[in-house]
Design a protein around this motif. Structure first.
Motif, mmCIF file in Angstrom:
data_model
loop_
_atom_site.group_PDB
_atom_site.id
_atom_site.type_symbol
_atom_site.label_atom_id
_atom_site.label_comp_id
_atom_site.label_asym_id
_atom_site.label_seq_id
_atom_site.Cartn_x
_atom_site.Cartn_y
_atom_site.Cartn_z
ATOM 1 N N THR C 474 0.803 -1.217 0.000
ATOM 2 C CA THR C 474 0.000 0.000 0.000
ATOM 3 C C THR C 474 0.832 1.261 0.000
ATOM 4 O OG1 THR C 474 -0.063 0.112 2.390
ATOM 5 C CG2 THR C 474 -1.795 -1.167 1.329
ATOM 6 N N GLY C 475 2.146 1.128 0.245
ATOM 7 C CA GLY C 475 2.977 2.318 0.345
ATOM 8 C C GLY C 475 2.793 3.058 1.658
ATOM 9 N N LYS C 476 1.988 2.469 2.540
ATOM 10 C CA LYS C 476 1.708 3.148 3.805
ATOM 11 C C LYS C 476 2.873 2.901 4.767
ATOM 12 C CE LYS C 476 -2.075 3.604 6.998
ATOM 13 N NZ LYS C 476 -3.245 3.064 7.563
ATOM 14 N N GLU C 477 3.126 3.896 5.608
ATOM 15 C CA GLU C 477 4.211 3.747 6.580
ATOM 16 C C GLU C 477 3.700 3.042 7.819
ATOM 17 O OE1 GLU C 477 7.306 7.402 5.813
ATOM 18 O OE2 GLU C 477 5.714 7.654 7.268
ATOM 19 N N ASN C 478 4.448 2.041 8.251
ATOM 20 C CA ASN C 478 4.132 1.357 9.496
ATOM 21 C C ASN C 478 5.312 1.501 10.433
ATOM 22 O OD1 ASN C 478 1.602 0.326 8.639
ATOM 23 N ND2 ASN C 478 2.669 -1.231 7.455
ATOM 24 N N ASP C 479 5.056 1.302 11.711
ATOM 25 C CA ASP C 479 6.114 1.432 12.717
ATOM 26 C C ASP C 479 6.628 0.073 13.139
ATOM 27 O OD1 ASP C 479 5.151 4.348 14.694
ATOM 28 O OD2 ASP C 479 6.370 4.117 12.894
ATOM 29 N N ARG C 480 7.920 0.036 13.397
ATOM 30 C CA ARG C 480 8.482 -1.117 14.085
ATOM 31 C C ARG C 480 8.897 -0.619 15.459
ATOM 32 N NH1 ARG C 480 11.181 -4.390 9.819
ATOM 33 N NH2 ARG C 480 12.482 -5.312 11.417
ATOM 34 N N LEU C 481 8.770 -1.491 16.406
ATOM 35 C CA LEU C 481 9.179 -1.145 17.760
ATOM 36 C C LEU C 481 10.589 -1.678 17.971
ATOM 37 C CD1 LEU C 481 8.163 0.058 20.417
ATOM 38 C CD2 LEU C 481 7.498 -2.233 21.101
ATOM 39 N N ARG C 482 11.492 -0.801 18.344
ATOM 40 C CA ARG C 482 12.863 -1.248 18.598
ATOM 41 C C ARG C 482 13.207 -0.959 20.040
ATOM 42 N NH1 ARG C 482 16.791 0.319 13.722
ATOM 43 N NH2 ARG C 482 17.634 -1.723 14.145
ATOM 44 N N TYR C 483 14.052 -1.784 20.543
ATOM 45 C CA TYR C 483 14.361 -1.626 21.952
ATOM 46 C C TYR C 483 15.859 -1.655 22.149
ATOM 47 C CZ TYR C 483 15.697 -5.266 25.390
ATOM 48 O OH TYR C 483 16.348 -6.084 26.251
ATOM 49 N N LEU C 484 16.308 -0.735 22.932
ATOM 50 C CA LEU C 484 17.740 -0.606 23.185
ATOM 51 C C LEU C 484 18.015 -0.985 24.618
ATOM 52 C CD1 LEU C 484 20.627 0.578 22.775
ATOM 53 C CD2 LEU C 484 19.672 2.782 23.396
ATOM 54 N N TRP C 492 20.188 -3.773 19.543
ATOM 55 C CA TRP C 492 18.867 -3.438 19.024
ATOM 56 C C TRP C 492 18.053 -4.699 18.908
ATOM 57 C CZ3 TRP C 492 17.868 1.437 19.106
ATOM 58 C CH2 TRP C 492 18.931 2.347 18.991
ATOM 59 N N PHE C 493 16.803 -4.531 19.059
ATOM 60 C CA PHE C 493 15.924 -5.689 19.085
ATOM 61 C C PHE C 493 14.678 -5.302 18.300
ATOM 62 C CE2 PHE C 493 12.975 -8.670 20.884
ATOM 63 C CZ PHE C 493 13.743 -9.752 21.228
ATOM 64 N N ASP C 494 14.523 -5.894 17.136
ATOM 65 C CA ASP C 494 13.423 -5.454 16.270
ATOM 66 C C ASP C 494 12.163 -6.238 16.493
ATOM 67 O OD1 ASP C 494 15.507 -4.890 13.384
ATOM 68 O OD2 ASP C 494 14.974 -3.649 15.082
ATOM 69 N N THR C 495 11.080 -5.602 16.214
ATOM 70 C CA THR C 495 9.812 -6.326 16.150
ATOM 71 C C THR C 495 9.363 -6.337 14.700
ATOM 72 O OG1 THR C 495 8.495 -4.343 16.394
ATOM 73 C CG2 THR C 495 9.149 -5.469 18.408
ATOM 74 N N GLU C 496 8.332 -7.110 14.427
ATOM 75 C CA GLU C 496 7.750 -7.063 13.079
ATOM 76 C C GLU C 496 7.083 -5.703 12.897
ATOM 77 O OE1 GLU C 496 6.021 -11.482 13.960
ATOM 78 O OE2 GLU C 496 4.936 -10.200 12.560
ATOM 79 N N PRO C 497 6.932 -5.272 11.660
ATOM 80 C CA PRO C 497 6.222 -3.992 11.471
ATOM 81 C C PRO C 497 4.777 -4.123 11.947
ATOM 82 C CG PRO C 497 7.349 -4.636 9.472
ATOM 83 C CD PRO C 497 7.428 -5.806 10.394
ATOM 84 N N LEU C 498 4.327 -3.127 12.625
ATOM 85 C CA LEU C 498 2.954 -3.121 13.120
ATOM 86 C C LEU C 498 2.124 -2.195 12.246
ATOM 87 C CD1 LEU C 498 3.857 -2.717 16.899
ATOM 88 C CD2 LEU C 498 3.596 -4.819 15.587
ATOM 89 N N SER C 499 0.840 -2.398 12.242
ATOM 90 C CA SER C 499 -0.011 -1.641 11.327
ATOM 91 C C SER C 499 -0.179 -0.210 11.816
ATOM 92 C CB SER C 499 -1.361 -2.335 11.241
ATOM 93 O OG SER C 499 -2.318 -1.449 10.718
ATOM 94 N N GLY C 500 0.372 0.736 11.100
ATOM 95 C CA GLY C 500 0.180 2.133 11.466
ATOM 96 C C GLY C 500 1.310 2.672 12.328
ATOM 97 N N GLU C 501 1.056 3.796 12.926
ATOM 98 C CA GLU C 501 2.070 4.453 13.742
ATOM 99 C C GLU C 501 1.847 4.096 15.210
ATOM 100 O OE1 GLU C 501 1.787 8.617 13.288
ATOM 101 O OE2 GLU C 501 3.358 9.061 14.711
ATOM 102 N N ILE C 502 2.918 3.741 15.895
ATOM 103 C CA ILE C 502 2.801 3.375 17.308
ATOM 104 C C ILE C 502 2.591 4.645 18.120
ATOM 105 C CG2 ILE C 502 4.010 2.426 19.303
ATOM 106 C CD1 ILE C 502 5.447 0.539 17.417
ATOM 107 N N VAL C 503 1.528 4.681 18.870
ATOM 108 C CA VAL C 503 1.241 5.866 19.671
ATOM 109 C C VAL C 503 1.462 5.621 21.156
ATOM 110 C CG1 VAL C 503 -0.366 6.789 17.995
ATOM 111 C CG2 VAL C 503 -1.234 5.356 19.817
#
Lengths: 204, 282, 801
Positions: C474-484, C492-503
């Protein structure tokens, strides 16, 4: 598209289909240009009467396209201020559009002379309303009205705005809007359900 | 005499109209323009904006209708800059993109507004209603750069400008579609943003139902709306005010033509003079 | 095309689906919501006090006054600009989530949505307090259970009529609400205290003005009230030349009795400190900025003139000291002065003053002191640690805080770590620093792997960030949650991309390290993700927002009504019933026009409007073109169709070609007659006018959407001597067509034309359905008008759907 309008998680579908539409539309521009070259090119080659104007059209199209797409200034885009394309837009295209639009004033004058006759009661009401709106919504008319003794005290502009434009006109516009909207839903439904197919040129 | 008038070549009418329009432009009459209720409401709505408010302005008109829409757009822009409001400009019509740029540049230069801080022009985006809907999610999804190709994230004005909720007011200059109806439906209906609109005189009647329903807070219609706003905003020698004098004389001329046509009609009815153009069934 | 049965089935399925969704989503509605804030608004203080560990840097949590022994929780809503989704922080396992006016209660113990209601309107706020969710609009307050969102009580007392003003203040199981209204032109203000559990009014108190702030102190509530008695403040030092006067009222919390009042200047800030009231204000008489320390009876215990109005004045949660920060200039340089009044001073009010050159960017309270970031002229920033034991120039972070800018700067304390982010002016990148108080270790990251977002949450040694990724589909931007993990120096510790922007992100405490924990991430896509801290995989996804867009219910009902009506009449037509429709003059004249053209041997012009194929008027115009081209094909007449859109041109070519093919005259079709002229309005109009003047058509048909060029075309056609039939739904152009054309189809007559011309029962049935809908609308308008004249509001419920 209908379902995504109501269901939140599916709104990405609408965006996707809009993107498809925009892509198809872009290709259609190419088709339009080809049609222009075909139609006018044939007339130029056959040297039919007035073929000079067809040549002018094709040359204008080509020159504007070249300047708008390929001629880059030192810094920036071909459509920036100060470019040749900008010059064409400001000095040729805009005056031509404004001139063509201003022709409407002349057409209105001739149409008024031809068509606005008090043939019936409704036509007379239309005439009177047209007079009021035309004459008293311009500074000259307001000035003349307010100079008149007695009647000049009455705020005719407010009367026109509130009663004629905001009252009768708005009511008529709403009625047409309502009817057209219902008709729009109906024809959309017919197209979606395949009841209306004549726009496709066939009966199946 | 009447018969000659009835058969009058249209070109004489055109010539007379041309003279009637040109004369007031060359010899101004100095007629006063009294701002009406709607223009005042528009003006006061902008006066009520706190300093620093962000306003979205959409230029949805083309070169043909520029003469009616540009003066009001320019007057309102200058008013906004004087109120120290910040303006984000867009356009949904391809024809409008160059006109919007020119109007914004002129107004900003006059009011010493800084591009990128006080105003920004995002350019044209195809899609009409779809653009408005996508802007409700995130403006940067629709416009990643401005009209000149600069990155929006570096501009102070675009900081915290996320979607329609970031704007205190939305102003649309439109002549049809995309236009007021689309803004009312999407921006007003779904995002509850207050809308002001300016249209040509011909399309203003279509917008009145929205004004009456409160969906559009105020409307400027045609050259008259532009002239009234120039007076309210204190702009001297504006295009709209000058044009209104020519419009006044033209209206009176057309009214004269209508009266003449009816005199001919009634005389014709009485004397049964045949007319060359013939009658068509209505 | 579709068979009649599949069309029926599709319609039925669609209707059932819509009804089900509407029924499922029909929920009790309440107030409205726009920009929620935390419980009691604070005035004066710009900078945040320290935050509890595991709590994100949000809009600042309120401190809730509580009676001894009372258990309360810090409630509030976390918000990001432009987002419509929220997490709340509550001490219980329940969180309030808001998405597109659907308020939901999420039970993080059972990982499920435990309650859901719809809220609409623009002027509401939701505040979580203890086990209650309070929804406040400008006119009403409703209290619901936090667990199930079941309504407990709402304000019913009409004698309290008036706008509900901010702030709403909670204390000891009670809620103090402030009203402002008008009584015969005079403004009235009132404070009312309700019991939170039952809504019983505990006390009411009349006030003189609008309450700006509430400061709890002992058994009193100190209200800062703007009483509107304007006084001109001295211009000497005051930053406000004219100040609407304020007063400070001592209101007894138990019964609402006003005990004492005192006047305040234009700018004022009040804090309860060490059993006293600390008030910073403009002194209207002298124009000075003053710090006054009052006792509970407003007797002045101590007074001091300040250089300027403080940037912040806060009481340290740990040590109880009063800290005041002032920004001033001396010798042309910016100077920051931090004053500290320690608690428990018996004799006098001694203060410790600390100075630093530079601009105070941020102050973060921690234990007995305050961290201050001070930005100097030389693009370096210095971190100071001030405590009220001794001035401790603890860390000079000149090196890592080089090219410091205040842009995007933020700092927060978590555990024993101070985390801060700032933008490097030279590189434009964000730089992160973490300072550990226990080890005095400073860790910084500024390599390219650093994500360009601000930290969401800090917990123990971990910080959570978001990073954008773009969906290929879709070309839409999604957020990944990273943890330091700051202990591991940048893992760094990645998560899968989540739908939409993490609020919002919350960590479900497991009492151990983060690896054993679970994370909750709320996105603006309306989902709650439960993530495994081991590998960032998604364990559970919950739809946080509503499935159905509640605000479009009225739209859906309207569509169903229109569809149903049309469907009913189509069904009747199918049964063979003869349905009457009136004649439309313009359509009857179509054949006449074609006949005239045949006699005169001149072409017919057909203009399908200026809009593209997405406009329904164009579709209607093309439908009519199908019929007209059949006529012209039968008579072997040329039809010229100039187009403003290339897509429409392609379709028109197909329609006309088919018509000639079916009439048996394929050779008569000339493709050049169906051409594209220009997509520019007046270019097209000029082209068509030119064609009309040259070719002198016998008939011109305008069927579609037109704009300003309508009159131009019609007048030119009239000059050419053609019969003109126009049809458009563009109301602004109808007057011109009526004046200039012989016949005009207005609005819906254009849409009805295709049905009228074909005469098919299905089409006629749809026309009747349209008419039925119009009749219903007319009845509704008439009934509504009549009822309104008699002040009856029986039909008002329709507008509230």
């Amino acid at each position: 598209m209908i379902i995504q309008f109501y269901i939140y998680p599916l709104d990405w579908l609408g965006e996707l289909f809009n993107s498809f539409y925009n892509i198809v539309l872009t290709f259609a521009f190419v088709l339009g240009a080809i049609s222009l070259f075909q139609v006018h090119g044939k007339k130029i080659i056959a040297q039919t009467s007035g073929w000079g104007y067809n040549l002018v059209l094709l040359v204008s199209l080509t020159v504007t396209l070249i300047f708008g797409l390929f001629v880059f200034p030192e810094k920036g885009q071909p459509v920036d201020a100060g470019t040749a394309f900008d010059w064409i837009f400001n000095n040729i295209f805009t005056p031509l559009c404004s001139t063509t639009y201003s022709l409407l004033a002349f057409y209105i004058a001739s149409a008024s002379f031809r068509a606005f006759r008090a043939r019936s009661a409704q036509a007379t009401v239309l005439l009177v309303t047209a007079f009021l709106v035309m004459l008293f919504r311009v500074p000259l008319g307001e000035y003349i009205w307010h100079s008149l003794p007695w009647v000049g005290q009455f705020d005719i502009t407010a009367f026109i705005d509130d009663w004629i434009m905001g009252g009768f006109n708005a009511a008529g516009q709403r009625a047409i809007m309502l009817g057209a909207s219902v008709g729009l839903v109906s024809i959309s439904l017919k197209i979606l359900l395949g009841i209306e197919v004549s726009y496709l040129g066939g009966n199946d | 005499m009447l018969q000659k008038l009835a058969e009058l070549d249209k070109r004489w009418i055109f010539l007379a109209l041309a003279v009637v329009v040109i004369l007031p432009l060359v010899f101004p009459l100095g007629l006063p323009v009294e701002p009406g209720q709607m223009s005042r409401k528009f003006y006061e709505r902008i006066e009520a904006l706190p300093e620093g408010s962000k306003v979205c302005m959409s230029f949805d008109y083309g070169p043909g209708t520029e003469i009616e829409c540009q003066p009001m757009a320019s007057a309102v822009l200058k008013h906004l800059f004087r109120r120290r409001c910040r303006v984000v400009c867009i356009t949904l019509l391809p024809d409008g993109s160059m006109l919007a740029r020119r109007t914004l540049e002129q107004a900003a230069a006059e009011c010493k507004a800084v591009y990128g801080e006080d105003c920004v022009y995002l350019g044209y985006k195809n899609g009409g209603e779809a653009v408005l809907r996508n802007m409700g999610e995130n403006i940067l999804n629709v416009f990643s750069t401005d009209f000149y190709g600069k990155d929006l994230s570096s501009m102070p004005i675009m900081k915290d400008t996320v979607n329609w909720d970031s704007f205190a007011l939305v102003i649309d200059w439109s002549v049809g579609r995309p236009g007021v109806a689309d803004y009312v439906r999407i921006v007003g209906g779904q995002y509850h943003r207050p809308i002001l609109a300016g249209t040509t005189a011909v399309t203003a009647p279509e917008a009145y139902p929205f004004v009456n329903a409160g969906q559009v807070e105020a409307l400027l219609g045609g050259l008259r709306g532009g002239g009234e706003y120039e007076v309210l905003a204190g702009i001297k020698g504006g295009r709209a005010c000058r044009g209104l004098e020519a419009q006044s004389t033209a209206h009176f001329f057309v009214a004269f033509l209508i009266i003449l046509a009816n005199v001919i009609y009634f005389a014709d009815k009485r004397k049964k003079i045949g007319r060359g153009s013939g009658e068509r069934r209505r | 095309m579709m068979s009649r049965y599949s069309a029926k089935i599709l319609l039925a399925v669609f209707a059932v689906l819509m009804f089900w969704i509407a029924a499922v989503s029909a929920q009790e509605r309440d107030g409205g919501l726009n920009e929620p804030e935390t419980g009691a608004a604070r005035s004066g203080a710009q900078l945040r006090p320290g935050l509890a560990p595991g709590v994100s840097g949000g809009a600042g949590s309120p401190v809730v006054f509580a009676e001894a022994g009372e258990s309360v929780c810090v409630g509030g809503l976390y918000e990001r600009p432009g987002c419509r989704g929220y997490f709340s922080q509550t001490a219980s396992a329940r969180q309030l989530i808001l998405k597109n006016s659907c308020l939901q209660s999420f039970d993080s113990k059972e990982n499920r949505i435990s309650g859901k209601i719809y809220i609409d309107g623009d002027d509401s706020r939701v505040i979580a307090y203890a086990d209650y969710a309070v929804i406040k609009t400008s006119e009403n307050i409703t209290v619901r259970s936090l667990a199930s969102l079941e309504k407990l009580w709402s304000l019913e007392d009409k004698s309290l009529a008036g706008a509900l003003a901010d702030p709403v203040f909670f204390y000891g199981g009670r809620m103090a609400v402030f009203f402002k209204g008008e009584d015969g032109g005079d403004k009235k203000y009132k404070a009312v205290c309700f019991k939170i559990d039952g809504g019983e009014i505990v006390w009411q108190s009349e006030l003189d003005g609008e309450v700006l702030d509430v400061t709890p102190a002992g058994d009193s509530l100190f209200l800062t009230v703007r009483n509107g008695r304007e006084r001109l403040a001295a211009l000497k030092k005051s930053e406000a030349a004219v100040a609407a006067e304020r007063e400070l009222i001592n209101l007894r919390a138990s019964d609402g009795k006003i005990l004492k009042r005192t006047e305040l200047g234009g700018n004022s800030s009040v804090r309860f400190w060490d059993g006293k009231l600390a008030v910073c204000q403009d002194d209207p008489d002298s124009g000075d900025f003053l710090l006054n320390l009052y006792d509970m009876n407003f007797e002045v215990l101590y007074r001091k003139a300040l250089l300027k109005m403080p940037v912040f004045m806060e009481v340290s949660p740990d040590s109880g000291a009063l800290w005041i920060g002032i920004a001033d200039f001396t010798d042309g340089k910016e100077l920051t002065q931090i004053s500290c009044f320690p608690c428990g001073q018996k004799d006098g009010f001694a203060e410790d003053n600390y100075f630093a050159y530079g601009h105070l960017e941020e102050a973060v309270f921690y234990e007995s002191g305050v961290w201050c970031f001070v930005r100097g002229e030389s693009k370096f920033a210095t971190l100071y640690w001030f405590n009220n034991k001794n001035y401790d120039y603890l860390v000079d972070l000149k090196g890592p805080l080089e090219n410091f800018t205040g842009e995007d700067f933020s700092a927060f304390m978590y555990g024993d770590r101070l985390s801060f982010v700032y933008r490097n002016e030279e590189t434009g990148k964000l730089e992160l620093g973490v300072f550990s108080v226990s080890t005095s270790e400073l860790l910084t990251w500024n390599d390219d792997n650093y994500p360009s977002s601000r930290p969401l949450l800090g917990r123990n040694a971990e910080i959570f960030f978001t990073e954008k990724s773009v969906s290929a589909l879709t070309g839409k931007e999604n957020d990944r949650l990273r943890y330091l993990n700051t202990k591991g120096m940048g893992t760094w510790f990645d998560t899968e991309p989540l739908s939409g922007e993490i609020v919002g992100v919350r960590v479900r405490e497991s009492g151990g390290p983060a690896e054993k924990a679970e994370w909750y991430a709320l996105t603006d896509g309306g989902k709650i993700y439960r993530l495994d801290a081991q590998n960032g995989s998604i364990l559970q996804t919950l739809q946080a927002g509503p499935l159905f867009d509640r605000s479009k219910l009225n739209n859906l009902l309207g569509v169903l009504f229109v569809t149903g009506s049309i469907g009913y009449f189509i069904w009747r037509a199918r049964k063979g019933e003869k349905l009457f429709i009136r004649s439309i003059a313009g359509l009857g004249a179509l054949d006449e026009a074609v006949g005239r053209a045949t006699e005169m041997g001149r072409p017919i012009f057909y203009i399908p409007g200026l809009s593209d194929i997405d406009e329904t008027q164009t579709m209607a115009g093309l439908s009519i073109l199908g019929h007209v081209s059949k006529c012209t094909a039968e008579y072997d007449m040329p039809i010229v169709v100039p187009n403003c859109s290339s897509v429409v041109m392609v379709m028109a070519q197909d329609i006309v070609r088919q018509a000639y093919l079916q009439a048996g005259n394929p050779d008569s079709y000339e493709s050049d007659n169906v051409c594209f002229l220009s997509s520019e309005q007046f270019g097209f109009a000029a082209g068509v006018c030119g064609m009309m003047v040259r070719e002198k058509p016998a008939a011109v048909l305008y069927m579609g959407n037109f704009f300003a060029e309508a009159l131009m075309l019609a007048e030119t056609g009239n000059t050419a001597g053609a019969v003109q039939i126009a049809g458009t739904a563009a109301a602004s152009q109808l007057p011109f067509f009526v004046a200039a054309c012989d016949y005009t189809l207005m609005g819906e007559e254009l849409y009805a034309a295709s049905a009228y011309l074909s005469g098919e029962p299905l089409q006629i049935g749809s026309l009747k359905g349209q008419d039925a809908v119009k009749a219903a609308i007319m009845l509704l308008i008439a009934a509504g008008t009549l009822l309104t004249c008699f002040n009856c509001h029986w039909l008002d419920f329709i507008w509230k759907i």
